[in-house]
Every structure is written in structure tokens, then in C-alpha cells.
Design a protein around this motif. Sequence first.
Motif: not given
Length: 593
Positions: A136-138, A225-227, A233-239
Motif C-alpha cells: 500500500g502507498t500509505g 489515495e483520496s488525493v 473520486v469527483e467523477a464518481h461522486r465518491l466524496g
Amino acid sequence: MIGLAPPEHDPDTPQTLTTLPVGSPATVRRYVAGLIRRHRGEFAVLIAVNAAAVLASMAGPYLLGGVVEKLATGSRDVQLGRTLALFAVALVIQTVFVRMVRLRGAMLGERMLADLREDFLVRSVALPPGVLERAGTGDLLSRITTDIDRLSSAMREAVPQLSIGVVWVALLLGGLTVTAPPLALSVLIALPLLVIGCRWYFKRAPGAYRSEAAGYAAVSAVLTESVDAGRTVEAHRLGPRRIALSEQRIRAWTQWERYTLFLRSVLFPVVDLTHVVLLGAVLLLGGAFVIQGWVTPGELTTGALLSQMMIEPVGMILRWYDELQVAQVSIARLVGVREIEPESADDERAPDGRDVRADAVSFGYHADVDVLRDISLRIRPGSRLALVGPSGAGKSTLGRLLAGIYGPRTGTVTLGGAELSAMPAERVREQVALVNQEHHVFVGSLRDNLQLARTDAADAALWAALAAVDADGWARALDDGLDTEVGSGGHTLTPAQAQQIALARLVLADPHTLVLDEATSLLDPRAARHLERSLGRVLDGRTVVAIAHRLHTAHDADVIAVVEDGRITELGSHDELVTADGAYAALWRSWHG
């Protein structure tokens, strides 16, 4: 003791999110012991210098005790001037040696921290590629940044200071025992309180700090991951969903933060109480012993001062030992990579030929969930295979198996009859290379970035590689040519230029088999088509596996494999598959219009 209970683990506990392992206590002990052995000479000097400083500091109590003893016996010859002169000399010696202790301790800590960083980097780079791919990146970022930061204080100060504190206490106890053996009993009165408090604390602290560190890694992972995937996230309205997940992880982390704070809030008062009990026991017992004639007033004075001096090193030991509880978790996370078995070299047989074969291969990132199922494929030397299919079908995963990044769960992937998963990574990379959509420009010159693929490449070879991927035009326009600094803080390259550098590295590496995972995806279609034609001249005679959504790549291939739902559903040339009027033909019609 009763107090705040540790937080309960929910099903999404941060500890389950860590891909790379955390080192066991045995692994940590072995590593720390090896680190100390590596610097045993410096440790010996530090302890010797500290012993000299402590002995000098003990001169004051002995001198004052001598003065009290003479006054108690009615002697008027106290020689106060001589006593003050000796005290001043001892103070100067102590000051000099304390400065040396701090300097030696800081130098030792910095060297140990540098060794730890280097060991982690070397071991991480040597890990099997598949392990780093799945990490994982984090988790990786938190180990490289947060854990190293937490260790900085421990390695610079905690380890040297803990050594200093242990020597200090040992010498003070020795001095107290030699001066007035009966007063040593006072230590036994205060010791049980300290032992009980420390046992309560250190029974709970390691696990709590480990969970706290894992919680921070989980917070780092979800935020990173969110950034990174902000547009998705914005395109799929996952905010709202990502925000809720972030808040959940932050709550879990802060709960462990509060619990570790509670543990410290219990330990520190116990330590302070121990100091009071120790000094009170010395004075009360010492007064009784003086009345009984077992110790003299001078010995009591010296013993009381030595016991008072013991407060600082005991506090130092506990304070830095507590710091080491946090550091131990970070060390365990850093040395955890040592528990990953290095790639085996069981198959010492060199590949006999350049045939790439996959026989009954199944593979999954998680147990019992296969991404690829029963894949069988043969790629003849010098041929070009195109993998096409819908997103998520398993094309990139299959490409990584064929490149030797992953090892199959069942079945075999072989190169010239030798199993790729049993070959050392260095041998695989000499013959098979992977270029995917991801790219990285390292801080340094353009020459340095290209020579990563071949360190002995001359400038002529570097320019030829850039020309092969149509990058020599913009590269020659740079102010300093190959010496131009690129990467963070240097000349900014476009994504397309960065990808051309990655492809130029591929040309320099000169493997006979290439896996191109949408290697031209960051270029516009016209530029990509032009680059692929230029690259085609370089790839002539090599085995190429191309993974792309742009079907002109498939049109130029010798064989096309259609991957759907983890299986190869169609296999053949472009004309054969169009004639078969199956899934590929439908894709071609939708692409070509």
C-alpha cells in the motif's frame, strides 16, 4: 490498576491494512544487537566517558559528607578552602566529560540512524518486485517518513541516553553500597513500587503504540489515495464515502492516541512517587541507623545526596525507555522487510531459448479470489502479442506475470524452459522488461536518469536511445543537454516527455522480451502512433507483449489474445478474429467505426 480500556478493533482495523510485514520481537532484537555490535567501539568510548563524568559528579557528595563527618566529631580542621578547590576541579572535569558524552552520544545516534536508513533502503530495493507492487502507498510512505522521523529522536538521543542512564544508576548504587551498606536497603523499599508501575505500563504500551502507528499508516493511506485519485473520486461522486472513511480511520487513530496518553499519565506519577519514597526512606532509615550507630552523619549525608542524584538517571531511563517503546514499533515496521524471504535462486539453470510460456496459470491478489484463471499461452521468439479486452479483465496482471513481476498461484510461467518465479530478479530483468503507464523522473541530470538502465552507456548511446523514441529533438533543445537537471526542483518535463525517458531506458536496457503496458497512454493518439512506429524499428526482432486499449496496436500484432473476466476467450491474428466475428470483432468495429 483500573483506568481507560484499550480501543476495540473493528473489522477494518488498521493493523489488517498493512501489506508489508511488521518485524517480530526476535527480528528486532537481532537487528538492534547487530547494530550495537557494528558500533561497539563507539559504545565503549561513550560508556567510558560517561563513567568518568559520573565519578566526577560523585565527588561533591563525598566531599560534603567528609565535612559533615568532621563537624559531627567536633573537629575544627575542616579545610574548607581545600574542599572547595577539589569540588571546583571535580565540577570542571564533570563539565568537560558531560560535554563529551553529549557530543559522542549525538554522533553515535546519527551514525546508527544513517545505518538504519541505508539498511531499510537496500533491503526494500532488493525485495521481490511483486511485494512492492502490492504494498500500500500509505504503508510505504509512513515507514519511509513517519517511522524514520519517530526514530530520529530515539536513535540520536534515546539509545545513547539510555546507556548513559544505566551506567549512571549502576555507579551511584555502587557508591551508595560502598559508602553506607545499610542505606542500600532504602532502594529495596522504593523498588517494588517502581517495578509494579513499570510492569503495568510496559505490558500495555508496546501493543498500544503498535496500534497507534498502524492507525496513522491507515490515515495516511486513505488520505494519499483520496488525493491521488481526486479526479476519479469527483467523477464518481465518491466524496462523501471517502470523507466518511477518512473520519473513521482518524477516529480509530485518535482513540489509540488517547489510550497511550492515559498510559503515560499513570506511569509518570508512579515514577515521581518512587523518587519521594526513595529519598524519604534514606532519610528515615538513615536517621535511625545514625541513632543506632550503624552509620555516621557524614555517611548519611553522602548517601542522601547520592540517592537524590539517582532521581535524574532513573527518570532518564524510564523517559527514554518509553520513547523506545514508540521507536520499537517503528523499528519493527522498518526491519519487517527482513522477514520477507528473498527471491530464491533454486532454478540455477539459465533459460534455454526465448520462448515465453504460461501453462494453466491462475493468480489472485487475495486468497481464494483469482484475477486470472487457467491461462495457457505460448509466445514465440520475435513475435508480437497484443492483449486486449475490457478494463479490469486482467490484462495488466497477465502482463506482470509474463514479465516475472508476480509468481502464479498455480501453474507456471517459463522463459526458455526456466521458471520465471524461481529466477533472481536481476537475471529476469536482463532478459525481460516491463514498461507501464506509470513513470518516474528522478532528481538529477537527464544523463543520470537514462543511465539507470545501463550505467556504462556513453553519450552517443544515450542520444541514440532518445532518438529511437523521438525524444532527441526536445532533449537537444535543453540548455545543458544531457547535463540538464530534471525532476523536482529542476527542469519540468511533461508527462509525455517523462514517458519517452522511460521508453529510452528500455532501449538502453536492451532486453530480448518486452512487456508494454499501455506504454504510450500519456501521448495523444497521433503522437502515440508516430512513437510506436519509431519504436517499432527498435523492437524489430524482439518478443513484444503489448497491452493497450488502442486497437491499432493489436492490428499490428502477430497474435491477439482477448482477455475477459480473467480468461483468454479468443486467440489469433487480427484477420482471423475479425472473421470469427466474436468479442474482438465487436471491439474493432466500435473502435474503427
